[in-house]
Design a protein around this motif. Structure first.
Motif, short mmCIF file in Angstrom:
data_model
loop_
_atom_site.label_atom_id
_atom_site.label_comp_id
_atom_site.label_asym_id
_atom_site.label_seq_id
_atom_site.Cartn_x
_atom_site.Cartn_y
_atom_site.Cartn_z
N PHE A 626 27.89 -12.39 -19.06
CA PHE A 626 28.17 -13.65 -19.23
C PHE A 626 29.58 -14.22 -18.56
N ALA A 627 30.58 -13.28 -18.92
CA ALA A 627 32.12 -13.79 -18.50
C ALA A 627 31.89 -13.89 -17.09
N LYS A 628 31.45 -12.79 -16.51
CA LYS A 628 31.47 -12.52 -15.04
C LYS A 628 30.87 -13.86 -14.25
N ARG A 629 29.59 -14.20 -14.88
CA ARG A 629 29.08 -15.44 -14.38
C ARG A 629 29.74 -16.71 -14.52
N LEU A 630 30.42 -16.61 -15.71
CA LEU A 630 31.12 -17.86 -16.14
C LEU A 630 32.26 -17.99 -14.95
N TYR A 631 32.89 -16.87 -14.48
CA TYR A 631 34.10 -16.85 -13.77
C TYR A 631 33.64 -17.21 -12.32
N ILE A 632 32.43 -16.58 -12.00
CA ILE A 632 31.94 -17.01 -10.45
C ILE A 632 31.83 -18.38 -10.41
N ASP A 633 31.01 -18.95 -11.35
CA ASP A 633 30.41 -20.24 -11.40
C ASP A 633 31.67 -21.33 -11.39
N PHE A 634 32.62 -20.98 -11.93
CA PHE A 634 33.81 -21.76 -12.21
C PHE A 634 34.60 -21.69 -11.04
N ARG A 635 34.81 -20.57 -10.53
CA ARG A 635 35.47 -20.42 -9.05
C ARG A 635 34.66 -21.16 -8.01
N PRO A 686 43.95 -5.68 -19.76
CA PRO A 686 43.84 -6.48 -18.94
C PRO A 686 43.25 -6.10 -17.60
N ILE A 687 42.19 -6.85 -16.79
CA ILE A 687 41.67 -6.39 -15.70
C ILE A 687 41.65 -7.40 -15.03
N PRO A 688 42.28 -7.62 -13.73
CA PRO A 688 42.04 -8.56 -12.57
C PRO A 688 40.50 -8.71 -12.54
N TRP A 689 40.09 -9.85 -12.34
CA TRP A 689 38.59 -9.99 -12.17
C TRP A 689 38.06 -9.29 -10.91
N GLU A 690 38.80 -9.34 -9.88
CA GLU A 690 38.26 -8.65 -8.52
C GLU A 690 38.13 -6.99 -8.68
N HIS A 691 38.76 -6.60 -10.00
CA HIS A 691 38.36 -5.10 -10.01
C HIS A 691 37.29 -4.70 -11.04
N LEU A 692 36.68 -5.86 -11.68
CA LEU A 692 35.74 -5.78 -12.65
C LEU A 692 34.33 -5.23 -11.86
N TYR A 693 34.30 -5.91 -10.72
CA TYR A 693 33.21 -5.19 -9.99
C TYR A 693 33.14 -3.67 -9.53
N ASP A 694 34.41 -3.36 -9.24
CA ASP A 694 34.50 -1.89 -9.07
C ASP A 694 34.35 -1.00 -10.30
N LEU A 695 34.77 -1.60 -11.55
CA LEU A 695 34.35 -1.00 -12.80
C LEU A 695 32.94 -0.99 -13.07
N GLU A 696 32.46 -1.89 -12.83
CA GLU A 696 30.80 -2.02 -12.82
C GLU A 696 29.99 -0.81 -12.12
N LYS A 697 30.65 -0.99 -10.84
CA LYS A 697 30.01 -0.14 -9.79
C LYS A 697 30.04 1.35 -10.51
N ILE A 698 31.19 1.70 -10.88
CA ILE A 698 31.47 3.04 -11.44
C ILE A 698 30.60 3.52 -12.71
#
Length: 794
Positions: A626-635, A686-698
């Motif tokens: 939900f947080a990721k979707r929120l961030y993507i849509d807000f951007r 604290p994780i920069p949003w752009e790194h969240l996608y890498d963490l999800e992949k791992i």
């Protein structure tokens, strides 16, 4: 014609004075009547008649409303003639000048320009206002808002990089036809406050994405916001009984840029918000608290709205005088009449007294105001005034209940104590003393009732009440609001449609239904049968460990956005109102739209969303998505210009107190905002949003390897990965001279030897984990994430 009718005629003209620009851009030709009156109504410049849109505006009022409002028609026809010819009829001359002045002040940057729209207005879409923000000195890059009507789904408004993506050849015609069809439903109605409010909401629905002008370098102001603020200013000018000679003097001074002659203040900017919100909402126990939590949060939104509505009613004004109202605060534009400040002080005294009695000092109202001079509407001045009044609000927070200080007995009431003491039962939810032996007080029970009604409601019915003094502590959520001056009802349907707002849908006008307007709000709730899920039930929907969690988020650098983001010349009242409302629109509409999606609707509860922030409780394992979707849509919604910081805090137990989780999530949010901001704090880091996608992949690659029906690698894989990350941390802290990555690589090599069939999948994980001959700095989060997702728990 009595004064009420004259005022309503003025507002009708203000709301429709530029509607002709919309119609003109559909390629509608001038009628013979338009051509006949053109020499009388349109300025003549460089051997051409200009501002032809006034002809379309006049014809629109004439045809749609069947010649019933000739005075409003004439006002819009003549409002661009400056100076106004003496041949113009006395019947509408004065009101036309008010509209002229309000139009100029609303625009801020216009000085009686003579040119018509240049370029090709039919192909110039609205420049997205977010794309023009600059808070770091970098040059802005224009993006364009698609020409479309407003719905709950704001994806339709996500800006485009190319003009041709935002506007098509027939875009104006299609939108106009939709608008025309709905406004004709009002065509036979008499002029009234209900009619004008319905018109305002129609304009919001259909002109939010229409540029107000295209002769500027950047057509970044919507027609809706220009019309709305013009109506707000016009109403204030009329209410102060401004003289025609004064209007002439001000118009002339604006044209000549003589600011020393623009020091009189026709308006007041009043702003208000509540103190004590955090304690009021979150200082409750977890047991049975979730329903009441939503009710409390929404109650505060209704309280601030009822205060704003009550003030408007005191001044005989309508919703267009609300410059901004969301996120627990509001700003109103009021007439600076002789008795205006006395009215404000009396209302403040009543509000303070009622809040003190109803909630025993736990909530207080901060209310401040400043005079708005004519010069304050021009250039950068309104932006400066806006910042000053926000500073005033911060100071006022240190003077709670200040209006009551003059009475000695009130000071003792403010200081308390409020409880009687002794052996008395207390509410298990809020801790307040009670007269009965029940588990919870009637006020907390009523908040649960409100939370119960909200997701089932299709309409919000609003009834005006006379403000009065409340006698004792509030027994239910309606009591204080009615004392303030408004009664709210949340219903599946109502026969009193013209006093009701349709919730989370914009089709408020139809052949069968004529609602007052529409309202976006966080309404979705996770349900089991007829009841909202408890915290424990939400926790039990989680994957892996059964816990609920809290998500908090808000917009980064908002102070800078309003103080410098718009630039020196663009901080006009219309643009500030537009920027505020567009941000609020995202948190009220798009957040609700996302929460309703199948993936989220049964697993999370939006406790609060509005203004520029939100608070959500949900299954911990779904909140990251939900947080990721929120961030993507807000951007996307803000053209990649603004950012969000957020935090997810997982409750240690199912019965962990909500207020402690809220506090911890706030601390994590503050952590996310340190330094560069634009981060998500998850699992305490604290994780920069752009790194969240890498963490999800791992995370996903680890889960594949641990899958019992697949590779089924041992859970020692998690220890191998975490030990490797710990070695990296020791090197960074200077505890180890070099990173002994060879240990990590050797352990991975042994895994490959033991699980030869899955070498490719282990290689994929290894490539994700190793970055520049080192380990991913956030590898520990991925490991802990997987550990929580795979923990067996009943």
């Amino acid at each position: 014609m009595n004064d009420t009718n004259e005022f309503q005629t003025l507002i009708l003209a203000a709301l429709l004075h530029d509607i002709g620009k919309f119609w003109q851009r559909t390629s509608e030709p001038l009628s013979e009547e338009d051509k006949r009156i053109m020499p009388n109504c349109c300025p003549f410049y460089n051997n051409n008649f200009t501002h032809l849109h006034v002809l379309y505006s006049g014809r629109f009022i004439r045809e749609v409303f069947q010649n019933r409002f000739p005075k409003a028609e004439n006002i819009v026809l003549y409002h661009h003639l400056y100076p106004l010819p003496k041949t113009v009829s006395e019947d509408f001359r004065y009101l036309t000048k008010i509209i002229q002045l309000a139009d100029w002040l609303s625009s801020g940057e216009r000085r009686g320009k003579e040119e018509e729209e240049i370029g090709n207005p039919k192909k110039d879409p609205l420049v997205n206002i977010f794309s023009m923000l600059s808070i770091d000195g970098k040059p802005t890059i224009e993006q364009y808002t698609p020409l479309t009507s407003l719905t709950l789904n704001l994806e339709n408004l996500f800006p485009k990089k190319e003009k041709t993506e935002a506007i098509k050849e027939d875009s104006y015609l299609k939108l106009w036809q939709e608008f025309k069809k709905e406004i004709e439903l009002l065509s036979t109605k008499n002029l009234s406050n209900i009619f004008l409010t319905q018109l305002l909401y129609l304009l919001q629905k259909f002109t939010l994405t229409v540029p107000a002008t295209t002769y500027q370098d950047r057509p970044d102001l919507s027609l809706y916001h220009h019309l709305k603020t013009t109506a707000a200013i016009a109403s204030s000018l009329w209410m102060i009984d401004i003289k025609e000679e004064k209007i002439d003097e001000v118009l002339k001074a604006i044209c000549n840029q003589e600011e020393e002659k623009l020091k009189d203040a026709p308006c007041i900017l009043l702003s208000g918000d509540l103190s004590g919100i955090q304690d009021f909402i979150y200082s409750i126990t977890s047991e049975g608290a979730l329903k009441g939590l939503k009710g409390r949060s929404f109650y505060l939104q209704l309280l601030i709205e009822s205060i704003a509505k009550s003030i408007l009613k005191m001044f005989n004004l309508l919703e267009f005088n609300i410059i901004f109202a969301a996120g627990g605060n509001f700003s109103l534009l009021l007439p600076n009449a002789a008795d205006a400040k006395d009215k404000i002080e009396k209302m403040k005294y009543l509000f303070d007294e009622n809040l003190l009695i109803a909630h025993r000092g736990r909530l207080s109202l901060n209310l401040v105001y400043r005079e708005v001079r004519y010069k304050d509407f021009l250039g950068t001045n309104f932006g400066k005034l806006w910042q000053e009044i926000k500073k005033d609000l911060l100071k006022e927070k240190r003077r709670k209940f200040s209006s009551l200080f003059s009475k000695q007995n009130k000071i003792w009431e403010i200081l308390g104590p409020f409880e009687e003491g002794g052996e008395r039962p207390v509410c298990q939810i809020c801790g307040e003393e009670m007269d009965s032996d029940e588990n919870q007080c009637s006020l907390c029970r009523s908040f649960e009732d409100l939370a119960y009604d909200l997701p089932r409601a299709r309409v919000m019915l609003v009834k005006e009440r006379e403000p009065q003094l409340i006698k004792k502590r509030a027994k239910n959520w309606e009591e204080l609001l009615e004392a303030v001056g408004v009664k709210f009802l949340f219903l599946p349907e109502t026969a009193e449609k013209e006093n009701a707002y349709l919730l989370n849908a914009t089709d408020f006008l139809s052949e069968r239904n004529h609602y007052l307007g529409f309202r976006f709000l966080a309404q979705n709730a996770p349900m089991i049968g007829n009841n909202v899920k408890t915290l424990e039930e939400i926790a039990n929907t989680s994957e892996g460990i059964k816990r609920w969690a809290v998500l908090r988020a808000d917009v980064d650098n908002l102070g800078k956005v309003f103080s410098i983001g718009l630039g020196e010349e663009d901080r006009t009242i219309s643009r500030i109102s537009m920027l505020s409302e567009m941000l609020s629109l995202f948190f009220n509409a798009q957040v609700e739209k996302i929460a309703r999606e199948d993936k989220f609707k049964d697993n999370l509860y939006v406790i609060y969303s509005g203004g520029d922030d939100l608070f959500v409780i949900g299954s911990w394992s779904i909140l990251t998505d939900f947080a990721k979707r929120l961030y993507i849509d807000f951007r996307k919604f803000t053209g990649e210009t603004l950012t969000l910081s957020a935090s997810i805090y997982i409750a240690p137990t199912k019965k962990f107190p909500v207020y402690q989780s809220a506090d911890s999530a706030k601390e994590d949010l503050d952590l996310a905002k340190q330094g560069e901001k634009n981060k998500l704090t998850f699992l305490g880091k604290p994780i920069p949003w752009e790194h969240l996608y890498d963490l999800e992949k791992i995370k996903e690659k680890i889960l594949i390897l641990l899958d019992e029906e697949g590779p089924n690698l041992p859970r020692s894989l998690l220890q191998i990965l975490y030990s490797g990350w710990l070695e990296k941390e020791k090197v960074e802290r200077g505890e180890t001279p070099i990173i002994r990555i060879w240990r990590f690589l050797y352990a991975i090599k042994r895994l490959k030897e033991r699980y030869e069939d899955y070498i490719d999948k282990i290689d994929e994980l290894e490539k994700c984990v190793i970055i520049d001959k080192g380990l991913n700095p956030y590898l520990d989060i991925s490991v802990r994430w997987v550990e929580l997702l795979t923990r067996k728990e009943r």
